[in-house]
Design a protein around this motif. Structure first.
Motif, mmCIF file in Angstrom:
data_model
loop_
_atom_site.group_PDB
_atom_site.id
_atom_site.type_symbol
_atom_site.label_atom_id
_atom_site.label_comp_id
_atom_site.label_asym_id
_atom_site.label_seq_id
_atom_site.Cartn_x
_atom_site.Cartn_y
_atom_site.Cartn_z
ATOM 1 N N THR A 52 4.230 8.792 -9.621
ATOM 2 C CA THR A 52 4.555 7.567 -10.359
ATOM 3 C C THR A 52 3.434 7.260 -11.331
ATOM 4 O OG1 THR A 52 5.825 6.709 -8.503
ATOM 5 C CG2 THR A 52 5.128 5.126 -10.162
ATOM 6 N N TYR A 102 3.977 4.769 -14.107
ATOM 7 C CA TYR A 102 4.090 3.482 -14.793
ATOM 8 C C TYR A 102 5.145 2.612 -14.130
ATOM 9 C CZ TYR A 102 4.499 0.191 -18.693
ATOM 10 O OH TYR A 102 4.516 -0.931 -19.459
ATOM 11 N N LEU A 103 4.837 1.332 -14.010
ATOM 12 C CA LEU A 103 5.781 0.317 -13.544
ATOM 13 C C LEU A 103 5.865 -0.749 -14.622
ATOM 14 C CD1 LEU A 103 4.443 -0.268 -9.927
ATOM 15 C CD2 LEU A 103 6.365 1.155 -10.579
ATOM 16 N N HIS A 104 7.076 -1.243 -14.866
ATOM 17 C CA HIS A 104 7.244 -2.296 -15.871
ATOM 18 C C HIS A 104 8.164 -3.365 -15.308
ATOM 19 C CE1 HIS A 104 6.821 -3.638 -20.030
ATOM 20 N NE2 HIS A 104 8.046 -4.124 -19.890
ATOM 21 N N ASP A 105 7.722 -4.602 -15.337
ATOM 22 C CA ASP A 105 8.517 -5.719 -14.837
ATOM 23 C C ASP A 105 9.631 -6.026 -15.842
ATOM 24 O OD1 ASP A 105 9.475 -7.957 -13.551
ATOM 25 O OD2 ASP A 105 7.852 -9.254 -14.228
ATOM 26 N N THR A 138 12.346 -3.959 -11.643
ATOM 27 C CA THR A 138 11.219 -3.125 -12.067
ATOM 28 C C THR A 138 11.726 -1.793 -12.595
ATOM 29 O OG1 THR A 138 9.853 -4.103 -10.323
ATOM 30 C CG2 THR A 138 9.041 -2.083 -11.309
ATOM 31 N N ILE A 198 10.680 2.029 -13.205
ATOM 32 C CA ILE A 198 9.708 2.988 -12.661
ATOM 33 C C ILE A 198 9.764 4.264 -13.487
ATOM 34 C CG2 ILE A 198 9.028 4.346 -10.646
ATOM 35 C CD1 ILE A 198 10.344 2.184 -8.902
ATOM 36 N N THR A 205 15.446 2.133 -12.194
ATOM 37 C CA THR A 205 15.103 0.757 -11.888
ATOM 38 C C THR A 205 15.299 0.510 -10.401
ATOM 39 O OG1 THR A 205 17.344 -0.017 -12.351
ATOM 40 C CG2 THR A 205 15.773 -0.062 -14.176
ATOM 41 N N SER A 222 10.627 -6.342 -6.639
ATOM 42 C CA SER A 222 9.669 -6.803 -7.642
ATOM 43 C C SER A 222 8.509 -5.807 -7.753
ATOM 44 C CB SER A 222 9.127 -8.184 -7.265
ATOM 45 O OG SER A 222 8.300 -8.097 -6.127
ATOM 46 N N THR A 223 7.839 -5.848 -8.882
ATOM 47 C CA THR A 223 6.678 -4.983 -9.104
ATOM 48 C C THR A 223 5.593 -5.290 -8.079
ATOM 49 O OG1 THR A 223 7.224 -5.019 -11.444
ATOM 50 C CG2 THR A 223 5.047 -4.198 -10.871
ATOM 51 N N ARG A 224 5.401 -6.569 -7.790
ATOM 52 C CA ARG A 224 4.404 -6.982 -6.801
ATOM 53 C C ARG A 224 4.700 -6.393 -5.429
ATOM 54 N NH1 ARG A 224 1.064 -11.982 -6.043
ATOM 55 N NH2 ARG A 224 1.428 -12.185 -8.252
ATOM 56 N N ILE A 249 3.954 -2.582 -5.349
ATOM 57 C CA ILE A 249 2.517 -2.313 -5.277
ATOM 58 C C ILE A 249 1.975 -2.671 -3.903
ATOM 59 C CG2 ILE A 249 0.263 -2.996 -6.187
ATOM 60 C CD1 ILE A 249 1.670 -3.279 -8.928
#
Length: 102
Positions: free
Chosen positions: A43, A45-48, A58, A60, A69, A73-75, A78
């Motif tokens: 992985t 990159y992650l984008h909200d 998110t 991915i 997708t 959530s991105t949070r 992570i």
């Protein structure tokens, strides 16, 4: 909102481009994976995208899987990734101290 990705070959030459945007939700044809996870080795990159008018929370980007997708959530992605790491307690303490998060 718009996200542009450039793909390069092994000679660092541009091989293709991909643009993700919330302006044309009908062109959004990425798979929605319910329980996607961050792969530590692949992985990149992650984008909200929670504010975009498209399915998912998110985006991915991965080197081995196609862009996709997830409804997480991105949070949360992570946090789950950090909890699965062997030195998570030390790393999380260092990061939260650095970012002044209690």
């Amino acid at each position: 909102m718009e996200l542009k990705l450039n793909y390069y070959d092994e000679f660092q030459q541009l091989s293709s481009k991909q643009i993700f945007t919330d302006r044309n939700p009908q062109n959004w044809n990425l798979p929605l994976i319910k329980n996607a996870k961050i792969c530590g080795d692949t992985t990149v990159y992650l984008h909200d995208i929670s504010a975009w008018n498209i399915p998912g929370e998110t985006l991915i980007i991965d080197t081995e899987r196609p862009p996709h997708t997830t409804d997480q959530s991105t949070r949360k992605l992570i946090r789950d990734f950090l909890r699965s790491q062997p030195c998570r307690d030390i790393f999380i303490r260092m990061m939260t101290d650095h970012l002044n998060i209690t």
